[in-house]
Design a protein around this motif. Structure first.
Motif, PDB file in Angstrom:
ATOM      1  N   GLN A  73      -5.940   3.651  12.305  1.00  0.00           N
ATOM      2  CA  GLN A  73      -7.254   2.996  12.125  1.00  0.00           C
ATOM      3  C   GLN A  73      -8.331   4.031  11.831  1.00  0.00           C
ATOM      4  N   ARG A  81       1.419  -3.807  13.287  1.00  0.00           N
ATOM      5  CA  ARG A  81       0.551  -3.588  14.460  1.00  0.00           C
ATOM      6  C   ARG A  81       0.360  -2.096  14.693  1.00  0.00           C
ATOM      7  N   LEU A  82       1.459  -1.351  14.703  1.00  0.00           N
ATOM      8  CA  LEU A  82       1.381   0.103  14.932  1.00  0.00           C
ATOM      9  C   LEU A  82       0.462   0.765  13.912  1.00  0.00           C
ATOM     10  N   SER A  83       0.550   0.309  12.660  1.00  0.00           N
ATOM     11  CA  SER A  83      -0.214   0.981  11.614  1.00  0.00           C
ATOM     12  C   SER A  83      -1.649   0.441  11.506  1.00  0.00           C
ATOM     13  N   GLY A  84      -2.057  -0.327  12.507  1.00  0.00           N
ATOM     14  CA  GLY A  84      -3.481  -0.648  12.603  1.00  0.00           C
ATOM     15  C   GLY A  84      -3.929  -1.846  11.810  1.00  0.00           C
ATOM     16  N   GLU A  95      -5.108  -8.069  13.491  1.00  0.00           N
ATOM     17  CA  GLU A  95      -4.269  -9.024  14.235  1.00  0.00           C
ATOM     18  C   GLU A  95      -4.176 -10.379  13.524  1.00  0.00           C
ATOM     19  N   THR A 118       0.097   6.595  17.384  1.00  0.00           N
ATOM     20  CA  THR A 118      -0.671   5.453  17.897  1.00  0.00           C
ATOM     21  C   THR A 118      -1.341   4.653  16.783  1.00  0.00           C
ATOM     22  N   ARG A 119      -1.648   3.418  17.109  1.00  0.00           N
ATOM     23  CA  ARG A 119      -2.378   2.507  16.213  1.00  0.00           C
ATOM     24  C   ARG A 119      -3.744   3.100  15.860  1.00  0.00           C
ATOM     25  N   GLN A 120      -4.329   3.721  16.846  1.00  0.00           N
ATOM     26  CA  GLN A 120      -5.659   4.298  16.655  1.00  0.00           C
ATOM     27  C   GLN A 120      -5.679   5.371  15.542  1.00  0.00           C
TER      28      GLN A 120
END
Ligand code: MIC
Ligand code: SF4
Length: 898
Positions: A611, A330-333, A336, A606-608
């Motif tokens: 991404q 999840r953290l690495s984008g 889901e 952040t995940r962002q």
């Protein structure tokens, strides 16, 4: 070609995830028929699923599945099973020669009457360009830009060739230069934990797994993705759909308990694990981590531990999938839906780990209480030689006095002036401090710790010593984002740790030049100077040819040693420098608390970021996009003028006929080598010396020394690589006592010359060759050039006390016999000097692991007979060997099917 088998056990089931249906091959269903597998190690469950999915009654059988289930009874097996990974990972040093081989196979298949387009990857292949960037410029704000410009200028021919591959082959993607290190890109982006494929209208889900042409492919096992390094030739065979047979491995359970103490990093932990497992002896085995310590171990630390499997000698170091795995996805984008699939799949398959999971059965176990790990370095020349931080100075001085670093330490305190500088230089001075390497740059905790050390040191007015070349090479661009956001990049910049490139740099020996006056001081006075790097490997001659003592350490310790400027201090008690207030500063004054590190990581990462950075990962910089591609040809138009890419000679004159194997008569000895000969000794990857067969070849081809680039970057040209085989400047051939460098003696003339020249002389005389080695021959990387070079020099067999896994299989894959001495015998007990002739008899009836008779005829005509163990381990390997190598075997198969 169908990628799914015939499912004799009827284990195909359906999983519904978020409204989407996936077929999968159920392990619990299989267990009802093949026996209980609840306590099978998680890593072996991946092998079992592979058998169920491909089961076709021929290459993959129900008996193979049963054999894996049986393993759980005794924790061992003597059976072989086939394995086909979900995908293949390449980097450019090994990737260029792999694509060269594939291109050559297209030519060869066309000549054998087949369709060249059949030479095409059947599984997804990703090649990440990471190994080429060099630290030509460092310590300046424009270092990154300048190094990238130089990289493109130097590597244009190779990059053009890769772009041809990108357009010429199916299932083949290239991650452009400047993105990051392949293993980190794999961890952060490519890996999916559960892979999916389409077979007709049906979607299938199965465990992600990969082979990589780089030994550190094992990093991804931290994410529950089974994978390991293989040679390029094996990877090519796997790409073309060939399952690789392996003995069902022993699995060593490594129990972790407790938590790391304050001030101790994941690097300290992995160096401790490496030392413990090397001592245990885990070559050819899987290691699987378990126990209560897993729960608190961040994924980044698992990846660091998984990464160093080649250093501890294991095939892989596996961590099962659990909640931490999903949190990292999840953290690495990651998507889901994919995360939900990973969870549902692993739970349905009994591949999910949590506190209630019973411990698997293991072949053997060992245990580490994390709270006992202490700050550590490893060196001066092997990753398993851990030294506690407080003992580094003393151990360096001891090694120096003992001559361990190749120079007698009679003048231990010698200091010599450096021309044009206001300092002098002595043994143990740190000339390279590099934050580098996949092991560590994938771990935000140790990078943030380095930034915090820099910040505190800067606040106290400390600076690195002027003789230290400092650099930071992140393994992905996300690192720059979080270091910048936290403000720590500015602190690192202030201490000279500006970003120099996104790639392997110093870790692979692309350290770039040291200042001339420093080189002169070192060379003229035989100084044993040091490097401290956060790398995986410190083998002789790898990091820099003028640096004999090389220490692996965590990124914050790299910063500390840049400030100290020497490895002779005891950083736990001696001051590291003097602050701007004139007071001594100690390491503990600038060391962050774990809380500070954690808070910073959690605040900035952040995940962002992932991404955004991976959103257009295949695009690359303008220079990459500008490369012209010749896309309209199925076979590559070789340019005979290129000094980077040449059509290799492996398939010259190849026909469909497989000749019977012959024994070896009257072979001469090319080299007699000691223990722990690494692939860096056999096929160095770093700089090419002017006075060397490879240097002479390049000069003859109008390449200026400044444009030599590295051996690693020249692997698409066999002419350079043959000349570079055994050309490490630190290798010692016992046939020539007291001499360093790749030299040999020709017999009976007794002439002394570089190994390549001696080999060519024997070749002209039609004399076959052998090489003798000691323990752990071929330690280190997956570079199949160590085997290709050995083969092209005319070596028929390598006879050693033991082999490392990858190099052994690379030798077989190239048609060179790996043989081991019988218990109690070695090159010394047999009195081998190198002037003997050798017969290897009985090879006509080659069988896996059979005994081979060796007759040694000495210079005085006397003879000694003994037996050796043939390390052609499996029935498939016998076939490869008979065919003259794995690629010949695969090609003949393709031509037959035509
Ligand atoms: C290494 O760390 O030694 C390398 C360079 O990444 C090698 C691969 C190579 O030689 O290209 C490896 O680990 O296999
Ligand atoms: Fe690159 Fe070093 Fe990692 Fe090998 S170990 S992939 S050279 S960073």
């Amino acid at each position: 070609m169908r990628m799914i088998g015939q499912d004799s056990l009827k284990t195909r089931r359906t999983l519904n995830v978020g409204g989407k249906e996936y077929h999968y091959f159920s392990l619990p269903e299989a267990a009802k028929q093949i026996g209980d597998i609840t306590r099978l190690p998680f890593s072996l469950k991946v092998l079992l699923e592979n058998v169920l999915r491909f089961e076709d009654g021929r290459s993959y059988t129900v008996d193979d599945a049963k054999a894996i289930a049986e393993w759980a009874k005794e924790g061992r097996s003597t059976k072989e099973v086939p394995f086909r990974p979900a995908r293949i990972l390449l980097q450019d040093f090994t990737g260029v020669p792999a694509v060269v081989d594939l291109a050559a196979m297209r030519d060869a298949l066309a000549k054998l009457g087949g369709d060249p387009r059949k030479v095409n990857p059947l599984v997804p292949v990703d090649l990440v360009i990471d190994h080429s960037v060099m630290v030509d410029v460092s310590g300046t704000a424009d270092a990154l830009k300048k190094n990238v410009d130089i990289e493109f200028e130097r590597n244009g021919e190779r990059y053009e060739f890769l772009r041809w591959g990108q357009s010429g082959f199916a299932n083949f993607r290239v991650v452009p230069p400047g993105t990051g290190i392949c293993h980190q890109v794999n961890l952060e982006y490519l890996a999916q934990v559960v892979w999916t494929s389409q077979d007709g209208p049906d979607s299938y889900a199965f465990p992600d797994s990969c082979y990589g042409t780089d030994s550190h492919t094992t990093m991804v096992n931290g994410l529950g993705v089974l994978g390991w390094g293989v040679g390029g030739i094996e990877a090519e065979a796997a790409m073309l759909g060939q399952p690789i047979a392996m003995l069902i491995p022993d699995v060593i359970g490594f129990k972790l308990s407790g938590r790391l103490k304050e001030g101790v990093t994941a690097t300290d932990l992995v160096l401790t694990v490496t030392q413990m497992l090397r001592k245990k002896g885990v070559v050819g085995k899987f290691v699987e981590f378990y126990g209560p310590g897993l729960a608190d171990l961040p994924l980044a630390d698992r990846a660091t531990i998984g990464n160093m499997a080649p250093e501890y000698g294991a095939t892989c170091g596996f961590f099962p999938v659990d909640k931490t795995t999903l949190d990292y996805l999840r953290l690495s984008g990651r998507d889901e839906h994919r995360i939900a699939l990973a969870e549902a799949y692993c739970k349905a398959q009994g591949m999910w780990h949590d506190a209630s999971t019973p411990d698997p059965v293991f072949t053997d176990t060992l245990e580490l209480d994390l709270s006992t790990v202490e700050p550590s370095l490893a060196g001066p020349k092997r990753p398993q030689d851990r030294v506690a931080l407080g003992s580094v100075g003393a151990s360096f001085s001891k090694d120096l006095a003992a001559g361990v670093m190749g120079v007698p330490g009679d003048k231990a305190d010698l200091r010599v002036p450096v021309e044009g500088a206001n300092y002098d230089l002595g043994h143990g001075d740190v000339v390279i401090a590099a934050i580098t390497s996949c092991t560590n740059t994938s771990n935000p905790y140790v990078l943030v710790a380095a930034g915090l050390v820099a910040k505190k040191a800067r606040a106290k007015g400390l600076k690195p010593k002027p003789w230290v070349k400092t650099s930071l090479a992140p393994g992905s661009q996300v690192v720059t984002d979080y270091l910048t956001k936290s403000g720590l990049q500015a602190d690192l910049d202030a201490l000279g740790f500006q970003t120099v490139g996104y790639g392997c740099t110093t870790c692979i020996g692309n350290s770039g030049p040291l200042a001339d006056p420093i080189v002169d001081a070192v060379e003229n006075n035989k100084l044993v100077v040091a490097s401290v790097l956060s790398g995986n490997r410190n083998f002789e001659g790898r990091v820099h040819q003028n640096v004999r003592a090389n220490y692996l350490a965590s990124p914050p310790l790299v910063v500390a040693y840049a400030l100290a400027g020497t490895v002779k201090l005891n950083l736990t008690t001696d001051p590291i420098g003097t602050g701007s207030d004139g007071k001594p500063v100690f390491l503990k004054d600038i060391w962050p608390t774990q809380q500070e590190v954690n808070d910073t990581v959690h605040a900035v990462l952040t995940r962002q970021m992932f991404q955004t950075r991976y959103g257009d990962v295949f695009k690359g910089p303008a220079q990459w996009q500008a490369i012209r591609v010749d896309a309209d040809s199925d076979t590559y138009r070789w340019n005979s003028g290129s000094t980077y890419v040449q059509n290799p000679p492996y398939f010259e004159g190849m026909t469909m006929e497989v000749k019977p194997i012959a024994s070896v008569h009257g072979a001469r000895v090319l080299a007699v080598l000691a223990d722990s000969i690494t692939t860096d000794h056999i096929s160095p990857a770093g700089s090419i010396r002017k006075v060397s067969p490879a240097g002479e070849y390049l000069l003859e081809h109008q390449v200026r020394q400044a444009d030599f680039n590295s051996y690693g970057a020249r692997r698409g040209n066999h002419q350079v690589m043959m000349r570079g085989t055994f050309a490490n400047s630190r290798i010692r051939n016992e046939m020539l006592p007291g001499i360093e460098g790749g030299m040999s003696k020709h017999y009976p003339s007794g002439e002394q010359a570089p190994i390549y020249d001696v080999a060519m002389k024997y070749k002209a005389e039609g004399v076959p060759l052998v090489v003798f080695g000691g323990k752990e021959y071929g330690t280190g990387s997956s570079r199949d050039w160590a085997a290709k070079g050995t083969f092209l020099l005319g070596v028929k067999a390598v006879i050693a006390e033991s082999f490392e896994r990858i190099h052994r299989s690379n030798l077989v894959g190239m048609g060179v016999l790996p043989l081991t001495f019988k218990e109690g015998e070695d090159r010394k007990t047999l009195g081998l000097k190198g002037d003997e002739t050798i017969d290897l008899l009985g090879l006509e009836a080659l069988k896996p692991r059979m005994e081979v008779k060796m007759v040694i005829t000495r210079a005085d005509g006397s003879k000694t007979e003994t037996t050796l163990l043939c390390r052609v381990d499996t029935a498939d390997e016998v076939e490869y060997y008979k065919n003259g190598g794995i690629l010949h075997y695969v090609l003949r198969g393709m031509a037959k099917a035509a």
